[in-house]
Design a protein around this motif. Structure first.
Motif, mmCIF file in Angstrom:
data_model
loop_
_atom_site.group_PDB
_atom_site.id
_atom_site.type_symbol
_atom_site.label_atom_id
_atom_site.label_comp_id
_atom_site.label_asym_id
_atom_site.label_seq_id
_atom_site.Cartn_x
_atom_site.Cartn_y
_atom_site.Cartn_z
ATOM 1 N N ARG A 232 0.811 -1.217 0.000
ATOM 2 C CA ARG A 232 0.000 0.000 0.000
ATOM 3 C C ARG A 232 0.847 1.271 0.000
ATOM 4 N NH1 ARG A 232 -5.454 -0.182 1.021
ATOM 5 N NH2 ARG A 232 -6.359 -2.249 1.393
ATOM 6 N N LYS A 233 2.115 1.157 0.356
ATOM 7 C CA LYS A 233 3.002 2.326 0.318
ATOM 8 C C LYS A 233 3.397 2.684 -1.116
ATOM 9 C CE LYS A 233 5.157 1.772 4.892
ATOM 10 N NZ LYS A 233 6.414 1.376 5.588
ATOM 11 N N LEU A 234 3.288 1.721 -2.009
ATOM 12 C CA LEU A 234 3.622 1.969 -3.415
ATOM 13 C C LEU A 234 2.520 2.800 -4.069
ATOM 14 C CD1 LEU A 234 4.861 -1.612 -4.309
ATOM 15 C CD2 LEU A 234 6.289 0.441 -4.135
ATOM 16 N N PRO A 235 2.844 3.527 -5.153
ATOM 17 C CA PRO A 235 1.809 4.300 -5.852
ATOM 18 C C PRO A 235 0.626 3.420 -6.225
ATOM 19 C CG PRO A 235 3.973 4.843 -6.717
ATOM 20 C CD PRO A 235 4.174 3.679 -5.789
ATOM 21 N N LYS A 236 -0.568 3.933 -5.970
ATOM 22 C CA LYS A 236 -1.779 3.178 -6.282
ATOM 23 C C LYS A 236 -2.282 3.558 -7.671
ATOM 24 C CE LYS A 236 -6.607 2.564 -4.965
ATOM 25 N NZ LYS A 236 -7.709 3.113 -4.146
ATOM 26 N N TYR A 237 -2.653 2.546 -8.435
ATOM 27 C CA TYR A 237 -3.205 2.753 -9.767
ATOM 28 C C TYR A 237 -4.583 2.122 -9.837
ATOM 29 C CZ TYR A 237 1.476 4.112 -11.290
ATOM 30 O OH TYR A 237 2.680 4.752 -11.433
ATOM 31 N N ASN A 238 -5.472 2.769 -10.575
ATOM 32 C CA ASN A 238 -6.769 2.189 -10.893
ATOM 33 C C ASN A 238 -6.776 1.820 -12.362
ATOM 34 O OD1 ASN A 238 -8.184 2.331 -8.373
ATOM 35 N ND2 ASN A 238 -8.324 4.546 -8.643
ATOM 36 N N VAL B 187 -13.100 -1.819 -12.107
ATOM 37 C CA VAL B 187 -11.993 -0.908 -11.835
ATOM 38 C C VAL B 187 -11.162 -1.544 -10.726
ATOM 39 C CG1 VAL B 187 -11.307 1.408 -11.141
ATOM 40 C CG2 VAL B 187 -13.410 1.078 -12.481
ATOM 41 N N TRP B 188 -9.965 -1.988 -11.062
ATOM 42 C CA TRP B 188 -9.092 -2.689 -10.134
ATOM 43 C C TRP B 188 -8.079 -1.703 -9.554
ATOM 44 C CZ3 TRP B 188 -10.999 -7.500 -9.617
ATOM 45 C CH2 TRP B 188 -11.719 -8.036 -10.694
ATOM 46 N N GLY B 189 -7.979 -1.662 -8.249
ATOM 47 C CA GLY B 189 -7.059 -0.738 -7.599
ATOM 48 C C GLY B 189 -5.936 -1.469 -6.894
ATOM 49 N N GLY B 190 -4.696 -0.996 -7.091
ATOM 50 C CA GLY B 190 -3.568 -1.632 -6.418
ATOM 51 C C GLY B 190 -2.240 -1.101 -6.916
ATOM 52 N N ALA B 191 -1.185 -1.838 -6.622
ATOM 53 C CA ALA B 191 0.176 -1.449 -7.019
ATOM 54 C C ALA B 191 0.561 -2.135 -8.314
ATOM 55 C CB ALA B 191 1.157 -1.826 -5.918
ATOM 56 N N LYS B 192 1.283 -1.428 -9.159
ATOM 57 C CA LYS B 192 1.761 -2.058 -10.387
ATOM 58 C C LYS B 192 2.811 -3.114 -10.044
ATOM 59 C CE LYS B 192 0.687 1.190 -14.028
ATOM 60 N NZ LYS B 192 1.124 1.817 -15.299
#
Length: 393
Positions: A85-91, A126-131
């Motif tokens: 969760r500390k990594l940039p979040k992308y949708n 819409v999937w949210g998370g880290a690349k």
């Protein structure tokens, strides 16, 4: 794994929406009614198809949950949810489709093996998370890498999910390292779906999303990530989800002769009508979805109301009120488009839909030419029968 466990039976499976069409109770596999699919560009979680291979895993302690990253790398690492969760979040808006979508129609030609899906083993979220590229960069693998110094060329995802096909072992699959480290491929470790925490059926607490690729590669309930030299050797990579010609049967099959299926071909289906319909003569609205793998946009959807003799082009859209262009940055390249056409139906007929993607790929006319013993990738023209009579439609 600490914090995450795989039950041995189905007693602790989560509740599901009663409107789903259940194709298998144990393991639970179900899809929505086709009309529900085109009611919303982003598929509600409750109506997103459920594809399971065993009892649904349970998180007992999210604080103890972690993903181990090992294999042909110099610095193996254990990542906790707080690290991810500390990594940039992308949708990323992406359509997932089971390779067996529309298998039931293929089985009418010749019998196939697998869950009997209609046309709704597909959904858009819409999937949210880290690349994944950012996650691998944490352990020293540069972005846009094809190979690690130790010879790693593939990224294997291992679930805690236990399946009979793996003799009680975990579900697993892999993608090339070049795809995993390509930021433009948008492969993510997702912890959200449609703005909410993943639910159990869809991979809570963490799953992989590989856009543009058959759903079998988007592994749920992630346990570990392994950097390996060759493709995953698991059942679902080596002995399933491969495309064979119609001449191959269970007596002469050689799994080693085919590569694991990744991108899915161009696909469309009519959702506003059932396979057989009774309607009054007059105008009807024909509506459905179209999608192509690999991020290829939909260039055209053709609809015929005379069994494919003549065609009209349907309108296409993603978000209501916003024009859709197949190669425009404003469009969601990993997502389906909806199509719509109005037609006057004076007599009983067959209505047909076919899509063309941006590279000119088109759906094959007949299912017979793409029949395969596992019943995957039925992308033939979608046909529905309309009979004139008394109806409430």
């Amino acid at each position: 794994m600490p914090g995450l466990r795989a039950p041995s039976d189905y007693k602790e499976d989560p509740p599901r929406h009663p409107a789903l069409v259940v194709n298998s109770k144990e393991p639970f596999n179900a899809e929505p009614h086709r009309l529900a699919l085109v009611s919303s560009y982003v598929t509600p979680v409750d109506f997103f198809y459920k594809r399971n291979h065993g009892p649904v895993p349970i998180v007992d302690d999210i604080g103890k949950y972690s993903v181990s990253i090992t294999g042909l790398i110099q610095n193996p690492k254990e990542l906790y949810m707080k690290d991810i969760r500390k990594l940039p979040k992308y949708n990323v808006t992406a359509t997932l489709q089971c390779a067996g979508n529309r298998r039931t129609a293929m089985s009418k030609t010749r019998k196939v093996r697998g869950v009997g899906w209609d046309i709704s083993a597909i959904g858009n979220a819409v999937w949210g998370g880290a690349k994944l590229a950012d996650v691998l960069h944490l352990i020293g693998i540069p972005k846009f890498s094809n190979i690690t110094p130790s010879g790693g060329k593939h990224v294997e995802f291992v679930s805690i999910d236990k399946c009979k096909e793996e003799n009680g072992g975990p579900y697993k699959s892999s993608i090339p390292l070049s795809q995993a480290t390509n930021t433009e491929a948008d492969v993510i470790l997702a912890y959200e779906m449609n703005g909410e925490t993943l639910n159990r059926d869809h991979g809570y607490p963490l799953r992989v999303i590989v856009p543009g690729v058959i759903g079998a590669r988007s592994v749920k309930w992630l346990d570990s990530i392994n950097i390996i030299a060759e493709e995953c050797q698991g059942f679902f990579t080596q002995k399933d989800y491969k495309m064979f010609p119609p001449s191959v049967n269970w007596d002469n099959i050689d799994w080693s002769t085919r590569r694991p299926q990744m991108d899915f071909p161009v696909q469309s289906a009519i959702c506003s009508l059932e396979e057989v319909n009774t309607i009054k003569p007059g105008k009807i609205n024909i509506k459905g979805y179209a999608v192509s793998g690999g991020g290829r946009g939909i260039e055209r959807v053709d609809v015929s109301i005379d069994c494919g003799k003549t065609w009209v082009e349907a309108s296409r859209y993603q978000k209501t009120g916003i024009p859709y262009f197949s190669d425009d940055e404003s469009s969601d390249k990993w997502a389906w488009v909806f199509f719509e056409a109005e037609a006057d139906i004076p007599e009983s007929t067959e209505i047909v839909a076919k899509a063309v993607d941006i590279t000119g790929n088109v759906q094959p006319e007949n299912v017979e030419v793409i029949w395969n013993l596992r019943g995957i990738l039925n992308t033939s023209w979608h046909r529905v029968q309309v009979q004139i009579g008394q109806s409430n439609l």
